[in-house]
Design a protein around this motif. Structure first.
Motif, PDB file in Angstrom:
ATOM      1  N   THR A   5       0.835  -1.194   0.000  1.00 10.63           N
ATOM      2  CA  THR A   5       0.000   0.000   0.000  1.00 10.63           C
ATOM      3  C   THR A   5       0.874   1.248   0.000  1.00 10.63           C
ATOM      4  N   LEU A   6       0.241   2.390  -0.284  1.00 14.72           N
ATOM      5  CA  LEU A   6       0.974   3.654  -0.260  1.00 14.72           C
ATOM      6  C   LEU A   6       1.574   3.911   1.115  1.00 14.72           C
ATOM      7  N   ALA A   7       0.816   3.655   2.174  1.00 16.78           N
ATOM      8  CA  ALA A   7       1.348   3.852   3.528  1.00 16.78           C
ATOM      9  C   ALA A   7       2.549   2.953   3.776  1.00 16.78           C
ATOM     10  N   ASN A   8       2.508   1.693   3.290  1.00 19.87           N
ATOM     11  CA  ASN A   8       3.639   0.773   3.452  1.00 19.87           C
ATOM     12  C   ASN A   8       4.895   1.320   2.781  1.00 19.87           C
ATOM     13  N   TYR A   9       4.759   1.745   1.528  1.00 20.25           N
ATOM     14  CA  TYR A   9       5.917   2.247   0.784  1.00 20.25           C
ATOM     15  C   TYR A   9       6.460   3.532   1.404  1.00 20.25           C
ATOM     16  N   ARG A  10       5.567   4.424   1.822  1.00 22.97           N
ATOM     17  CA  ARG A  10       6.034   5.656   2.459  1.00 22.97           C
ATOM     18  C   ARG A  10       6.820   5.352   3.734  1.00 22.97           C
ATOM     19  N   GLN A  11       6.336   4.423   4.523  1.00 23.63           N
ATOM     20  CA  GLN A  11       7.040   4.057   5.751  1.00 23.63           C
ATOM     21  C   GLN A  11       8.405   3.451   5.438  1.00 23.63           C
ATOM     22  N   ARG A  12       8.463   2.588   4.420  1.00 23.78           N
ATOM     23  CA  ARG A  12       9.738   1.937   4.082  1.00 23.78           C
ATOM     24  C   ARG A  12      10.763   2.959   3.584  1.00 23.78           C
ATOM     25  N   TYR A  13      10.334   3.886   2.726  1.00 24.02           N
ATOM     26  CA  TYR A  13      11.269   4.930   2.294  1.00 24.02           C
ATOM     27  C   TYR A  13      11.751   5.756   3.482  1.00 24.02           C
ATOM     28  N   ALA A  14      10.855   6.050   4.410  1.00 22.72           N
ATOM     29  CA  ALA A  14      11.261   6.829   5.578  1.00 22.72           C
ATOM     30  C   ALA A  14      12.300   6.081   6.400  1.00 22.72           C
ATOM     31  N   GLN A  15      12.137   4.763   6.529  1.00 20.03           N
ATOM     32  CA  GLN A  15      13.124   3.996   7.287  1.00 20.03           C
ATOM     33  C   GLN A  15      14.498   4.076   6.633  1.00 20.03           C
ATOM     34  N   TYR A  16      14.552   3.949   5.320  1.00 21.69           N
ATOM     35  CA  TYR A  16      15.831   4.023   4.629  1.00 21.69           C
ATOM     36  C   TYR A  16      16.410   5.433   4.681  1.00 21.69           C
ATOM     37  N   ARG A  17      15.566   6.424   4.423  1.00 20.11           N
ATOM     38  CA  ARG A  17      16.067   7.794   4.340  1.00 20.11           C
ATOM     39  C   ARG A  17      16.455   8.369   5.703  1.00 20.11           C
ATOM     40  N   ALA A  18      16.010   7.757   6.778  1.00 17.69           N
ATOM     41  CA  ALA A  18      16.441   8.203   8.105  1.00 17.69           C
ATOM     42  C   ALA A  18      17.885   7.812   8.395  1.00 17.69           C
ATOM     43  N   ASP A  19      18.469   6.954   7.577  1.00 17.22           N
ATOM     44  CA  ASP A  19      19.864   6.543   7.755  1.00 17.22           C
ATOM     45  C   ASP A  19      20.786   7.706   7.406  1.00 17.22           C
ATOM     46  N   THR A  20      21.648   8.099   8.333  1.00 17.07           N
ATOM     47  CA  THR A  20      22.473   9.297   8.129  1.00 17.07           C
ATOM     48  C   THR A  20      23.582   9.090   7.104  1.00 17.07           C
ATOM     49  N   ASP A  21      24.012   7.850   6.873  1.00 18.03           N
ATOM     50  CA  ASP A  21      24.995   7.613   5.814  1.00 18.03           C
ATOM     51  C   ASP A  21      24.370   7.871   4.441  1.00 18.03           C
ATOM     52  N   LEU A  22      23.152   7.408   4.239  1.00 10.45           N
ATOM     53  CA  LEU A  22      22.444   7.686   2.998  1.00 10.45           C
ATOM     54  C   LEU A  22      22.184   9.186   2.857  1.00 10.45           C
ATOM     55  N   GLN A  23      21.824   9.842   3.937  1.00 10.06           N
ATOM     56  CA  GLN A  23      21.589  11.282   3.890  1.00 10.06           C
ATOM     57  C   GLN A  23      22.845  12.035   3.444  1.00 10.06           C
ATOM     58  N   ALA A  24      24.005  11.592   3.908  1.00 13.85           N
ATOM     59  CA  ALA A  24      25.257  12.249   3.514  1.00 13.85           C
ATOM     60  C   ALA A  24      25.480  12.137   2.013  1.00 13.85           C
ATOM     61  N   ALA A  25      25.188  10.960   1.432  1.00 17.53           N
ATOM     62  CA  ALA A  25      25.372  10.785  -0.011  1.00 17.53           C
ATOM     63  C   ALA A  25      24.413  11.665  -0.802  1.00 17.53           C
ATOM     64  N   HIS A  26      23.185  11.825  -0.305  1.00 19.62           N
ATOM     65  CA  HIS A  26      22.236  12.697  -0.989  1.00 19.62           C
ATOM     66  C   HIS A  26      22.653  14.167  -0.898  1.00 19.62           C
ATOM     67  N   ALA A  27      23.212  14.554   0.223  1.00 16.77           N
ATOM     68  CA  ALA A  27      23.509  15.968   0.449  1.00 16.77           C
ATOM     69  C   ALA A  27      24.737  16.457  -0.296  1.00 16.77           C
ATOM     70  N   VAL A  28      25.561  15.562  -0.791  1.00 15.13           N
ATOM     71  CA  VAL A  28      26.849  15.984  -1.347  1.00 15.13           C
ATOM     72  C   VAL A  28      26.771  16.414  -2.805  1.00 15.13           C
TER      73      VAL A  28
END
Length: 535
Positions: free
Chosen positions: A226-249
């Motif tokens: 469901t949309l809620a499932n996918y939104r939650q899963r993306y949030a779990q991944y995007r809360a990872d600060t290593d991934l955030q660093a790669a996006h921010a650079v």
């Protein structure tokens, strides 16, 4: 190692890397430079909750000579089961600004955007009127909350060759299989552009996909449908600060593979068609909507129900064209019931991986190209890859040989100067020479393929001795193989493309160092691979 939000720098002029990996601390010091735009940004029924709303970081993407997309998504409680990240359901206003410098003393653009539940509290800002070939810094504010700062850049002006660029590409980050250390190292390399070639998230419920080394983290929620499932899963991944660093650079260009929807799906056919899934197109629509909400894409990429237009070309001046392909949405179903097979149907010239419309678009892009390098950012293995029994993968281009021949012949007929295919999916590093005839080892080399390993998928992996690997002996056009985790860093100049295969020795614990396992060079107008000393 610093993570987003740490305030551990004391220099009056911190390095760019320190700013981006250090996160919000610098932005907080300059909060007064953001002008209030509407009362709803900080007061009234749409005000954000008290907790930090920028837990998912920031990102940018789709760079053009005068424009770039800025992204964030509000989520004070990322794991909320309704997929809204702890937001109230009411709309809020988010301010943004773009500056020449990391301290935001010289702001060149600022504005505001409204977001709410219908958008998953995502913000997509298409900033226009920028100077070509320039570096910028950006951030967001919602109420009293200030986001971390990100770095982005515009592409060089059309016709500009320039001094070169650094581009990194990655794929396959199964959250349960390990820590996203490789993303952190990718950020430390400070590329000009990042390509993500799919499997950004995985759809599985907890422990239904276990790595050989065991799972070290857990997915939250059920299998994503469901949309809620996918939104939650993306949030779990995007809360990872290593991934955030790669996006921010740096700005990103993204294309999904299969796990953003369902393993090995093809068009309107899901993974296990013998098990009825009558709502698959509804699931696909939810997956694409969440993908758009969580990626720095343009409005023209917004999905329409179960369809999303993602194939596109982004030009880096006249140095490079990045042709981003979609090899899932328009393909025929995998031949011979998928898997590794010796399958006559795979040779049927009518079979397509790209679909007719995308294929015609790509061939036209080849004919129009005047770039030094034409790179195909796509998902599945392009070169022939045959195992000991003569079988090939029906999920890769080997299962769609007519498509592969038409694309290869198309770049030859168009006189593409330097065709290079960039690939993810297989959780291992490869360097391949593309042949006019794979049955004849002496046939012409007509292009090059670089394949990135996974960020985490498959667990720690193992090092390998390329000289002893049976894959290379059976497939002499394959020049390198490695089964460790990592990514590929490239440097493109007018004379050469250099590829560094970057690896970490483990992902089941955080903090592994990175090293270059092997490096290869592709010379201008000379398709094929020359191994060079790692730097």
């Amino acid at each position: 190692m610093p993570v987003s939000g740490e305030n551990n720098h004391s220099s009056a002029h911190p390095s760019r890397r320190h700013v981006l990996l250090g996160g919000a601390a610098l932005g907080a010091a300059a909060v007064s430079t953001l002008s209030p735009v509407t009362a709803a940004a900080s007061t009234g029924p749409g005000r954000p909750p008290k907790g930090d709303v920028f837990t998912l970081g920031v990102a940018s993407g789709e760079p053009e000579a005068h424009s770039v997309v800025l992204w964030t998504r509000l989520a004070p409680r990322p794991m909320a089961e309704d997929g809204l990240g702890g937001m109230s359901g009411r709309p809020v206003t988010v301010q943004w600004e773009l500056a020449h410098d990391e301290r935001f003393r010289h702001v060149v653009r600022r504005g505001h955007q409204r977001t709410g539940a219908d958008a998953g509290y995502a913000v997509h800002v298409e900033v226009a009127g920028l100077a070509p070939g320039h570096e910028y810094f950006y951030r967001f504010r919602c109420g009293r909350h200030l986001s971390p700062a990100g770095r982005t850049r515009t592409t060089p002006a059309p016709g500009t060759l320039g001094a070169g660029m650094v581009m990194a590409f990655a794929s396959c980050s199964q959250y349960e299989h390990g820590y996203f250390t490789a993303y952190r190292h990718l950020a430390g390399d400070e590329p000009d552009l990042v390509l993500h070639l799919g499997d950004y998230i995985y759809e599985y419920t907890r422990d239904s996909y276990v790595s050989p080394d065991g799972n070290v983290r857990d997915h939250r929620g059920p299998e994503t449908e469901t949309l809620a499932n996918y939104r939650q899963r993306y949030a779990q991944y995007r809360a990872d600060t290593d991934l955030q660093a790669a996006h921010a650079v740096a700005p990103w260009l993204v294309v999904p593979d299969d796990h953003e929807v369902d393993n090995n799906w093809a068009a309107d056919v899901y993974e296990k068609p013998h098990i009825p899934q009558p709502d698959f197109l509804r699931r696909r629509a939810a997956a694409f909507r969440a993908y758009y909400e969580n990626m720095p894409l343009r409005r023209r990429n917004r999905p329409q129900g179960p369809d999303i237009r993602l194939y596109r070309t982004v030009s880096w001046g006249s140095l490079a064209n990045f042709h981003m392909l979609d090899t899932r949405q328009y393909r025929d179903d995998q031949a011979c019931d998928d898997g590794w097979k010796v399958c006559e149907d795979a040779a049927d010239p009518a079979r397509t991986l790209t679909g007719d419309e995308q294929e015609a678009w790509l061939l036209e892009r080849f004919r129009r190209s005047r770039a030094r390098w034409d790179l195909l950012g796509q998902q599945v293995f392009f070169a022939r890859r045959m195992n000991a029994s003569g079988a090939t993968s029906m999920d890769a281009w080997d299962g769609y040989r007519g498509s592969r021949e038409r694309i290869s012949e198309g770049w030859l007929a168009a006189g593409v100067r330097n065709p290079v295919v960039l690939t993810g999916d297989v959780h291992t590093h490869w360097a391949n020479e593309l042949k006019a005839n794979y049955a004849d080892p002496d046939s012409d080399v007509i292009g090059t393929e670089l394949v990135t390993s996974s960020i985490t998928s498959g667990g720690n992996g193992t090092d390998s001795d390329p000289g002893e690997d049976p894959n290379l002996r059976r497939n002499p056009h394959i020049k390198f193989f490695n089964a460790q985790r990592g990514y590929v860093r490239t440097r493109l100049t007018r004379d050469e493309l250099r590829a560094d295969f970057r690896v970490v020795d483990y992902v089941t614990e955080p903090g592994a160092p990175v090293r270059t396992r092997a490096s290869f060079s592709v010379a201008d107008r000379h398709p094929g691979l020359t191994e060079v000393l790692p730097r």
